[in-house]
Scaffold this active site. Sequence first.
Site, PDB file in Angstrom:
ATOM      1  N   GLU A  41       0.838  -1.195   0.000  1.00  0.00           N
ATOM      2  CA  GLU A  41       0.000   0.000   0.000  1.00  0.00           C
ATOM      3  C   GLU A  41       0.874   1.246   0.000  1.00  0.00           C
ATOM      4  OE1 GLU A  41      -4.120  -1.201   2.356  1.00  0.00           O
ATOM      5  OE2 GLU A  41      -2.637   0.089   3.310  1.00  0.00           O
ATOM      6  N   CYS A  42       0.680   2.119  -0.966  1.00  0.00           N
ATOM      7  CA  CYS A  42       1.284   3.444  -0.986  1.00  0.00           C
ATOM      8  C   CYS A  42       2.807   3.371  -0.876  1.00  0.00           C
ATOM      9  CB  CYS A  42       0.658   4.329   0.095  1.00  0.00           C
ATOM     10  SG  CYS A  42       0.889   6.096  -0.183  1.00  0.00           S
ATOM     11  N   ALA A  43       3.355   3.481   0.312  1.00  0.00           N
ATOM     12  CA  ALA A  43       4.802   3.372   0.465  1.00  0.00           C
ATOM     13  C   ALA A  43       5.304   2.035  -0.068  1.00  0.00           C
ATOM     14  CB  ALA A  43       5.192   3.543   1.927  1.00  0.00           C
ATOM     15  N   LEU A  74       3.969   0.317  -2.472  1.00  0.00           N
ATOM     16  CA  LEU A  74       3.952   0.441  -3.928  1.00  0.00           C
ATOM     17  C   LEU A  74       5.245   1.071  -4.432  1.00  0.00           C
ATOM     18  CD1 LEU A  74       2.499   0.682  -6.756  1.00  0.00           C
ATOM     19  CD2 LEU A  74       1.568   2.844  -5.911  1.00  0.00           C
ATOM     20  N   SER A  94      -0.764  -0.850  -4.649  1.00  0.00           N
ATOM     21  CA  SER A  94      -1.719   0.225  -4.915  1.00  0.00           C
ATOM     22  C   SER A  94      -1.458   1.387  -3.971  1.00  0.00           C
ATOM     23  CB  SER A  94      -3.141  -0.303  -4.708  1.00  0.00           C
ATOM     24  OG  SER A  94      -4.074   0.731  -4.581  1.00  0.00           O
TER      25      SER A  94
END
Length: 488
Positions: free
Chosen positions: A368-370, A372, A460
Amino acid sequence: MVNVPRLVVAAPSSGSGKTTVAAGLMAAFAERGLDVSPHKVGPDYIDPGYHALAVSRSGRSARSGGGSDGGSGGWPGGGGSRPGRNLDAYLCGPDRIAPLFLHGAAGCDLALVEGVMGLFDGAAGQGELASTAHVAKLLRAPVVLVVDASSQSRSVAALVHGFASWDPEVRVAGVILNKVGSDRHETMLREALEGSGVPVFGVLRRTDAVRAPSRHLGLVPVAERRAEAVGSVAALAAQVREGCDLDGLLALAHSAPPLSGPAWDPVAEVRAAVRGAGSVPAEQPVVAVAGGPAFTFSYAEHSELLTAAGARVVPFDPLRDERLPDGTGGLVIGGGFPEVYAPELSANEPLRAAVARLAASGAPIAAECAGLLYLASSLDGQPMCGVLEAEARMSDRLTLGYREAVAVSDTALAVAGTRVRGHEFHRTTIEPGAGRDPAWGVVHPERRTEGFAQGRVHASYLHVHWAAVPGVAARFVGGCVPYVSHAG
C-alpha cells in the site's frame, strides 16, 4: 452492556490543538496509573503513534527518567503499550465503530478518542458520515471541545454555544481553552462562558515547548524521532496536569452510558469470511510485515486479522534487515515515508533482491502506498526492488481523500468484483499509474484504474482498512501456504 469510561476530544476546526491536548491527556492519565486506551477518528496513521507513546509503559519510564526500550519501530503495540487505533465510519462502516472501539478498549480504565478536523466535518458530500460528531454519537460519548482562544475573548461563548446546540444528539459536555495568552485573557474567557452551560475543564497557555515537527504529510512519525517525541509528550503531560481538571474530566468520562456489545473479534470475523470458501490453514505461514521508520503506517487490526487467519506475523525493518524473516511465505508492506529514506532503502541491496525473489516465487505480496513505491523500479532516481516496471517520484501535489473502488481481477487480496472503501494520502506519483492488470477500478469520486495486480503481487496507493473486508486477510494467508519454504 459494557461500561467503558470514555471521552471524545474534538475542536471547532483543524489547528485548534486536538492532537496536543489529546496526547497530553492520555499521558497525564497514564502517569496516574490508569490503563488508557487511545483512539483516533478518521484514517490518520501518524497521530495514533503519539497516542501509543503517551500511554506506553516505556514512554512513562522515559519521562520519569527510567529510560526507554527504544520502541517497536512503528509496529503496533510496541513498548508495552496499547496501540493507537482508528475509528473510521467511512472505511469500516458505522455499524463497526462501537464493536471496534470495544475491542480496542477492552479492560481499560479510560478510553480517549481524538477527533478529526472540525467536530462536524465528515466525508465530502456525505453529511455527517465519518465526522467526529458521528463517531461520538455512535459511541454515546461526551465531547470535550478544544478551542483555540488566541484571537478571541467574549466571542468564545457564541462559538461554544453554537457547537453545543447544533446537534442535540452530540453531547458537548466541556471545553478546554487552548493558547490562552495571560491571566487577564483567561478571566475574560471564563466570564464569557459562565452562562453557556458548558463547563471549562482546562486552560492551556501558549507555548512552543509542545510542538512536534511537521513535513509534507503532517507530523513526523514517532518512530523517526522517538527520543524527542518522549520529551514532547512529557511536556504535554506536564502542561495538562497543570492546566486541566483531570478529576472532573475522569468523572465526565464515567458519565458515558453503557454500550451494547459484542466487541469486534478478529477470529470470528475471519471464520465468517472463510465460511463456504475454504478454511484457516492448518500450517502457520510466516507473513513478514515491513516496519521501522520508513514504513510506519499500519492499522493494528491488520496484524490481528492475519494472526486470526492462521499466520505468524513477523515484523522487519527494510532500513536495517538484509534478509526477510526466515520462512517468509507472504509479505505486507504498508504506508510510510520511503521518499525520506530512498537512499538508505536503495543501499540495502540484499533485501531488495530478496523481495524480488519472493515476488518471482509466486508468494503473495500486499503493498500500500509506500509499499507500492518500494516495489517500483526506482524512487526519485534511486533503485528500488524492481518488482514493478514503474518509476516513482516526489510531487508538489497532495493527493488526499476517500475513494470507492472495486477489484478489477482476482488478486492476492480480493476476488474480482470485491468492493472496498479506501483512502489516498501521498505527495508522490508513479508512472504508469496502473499496470496492464490494475489492482482497483476506482468508481468514486472519479472513474479510473489504479495500482498493479501482477502475479501474486497487489500494489496500490489505496489504503484499505481490513476490518471492513476481513476476507482479504484470509485470502492472503491462504495464498501463503504453498510458499512457506521461500525464505528469500
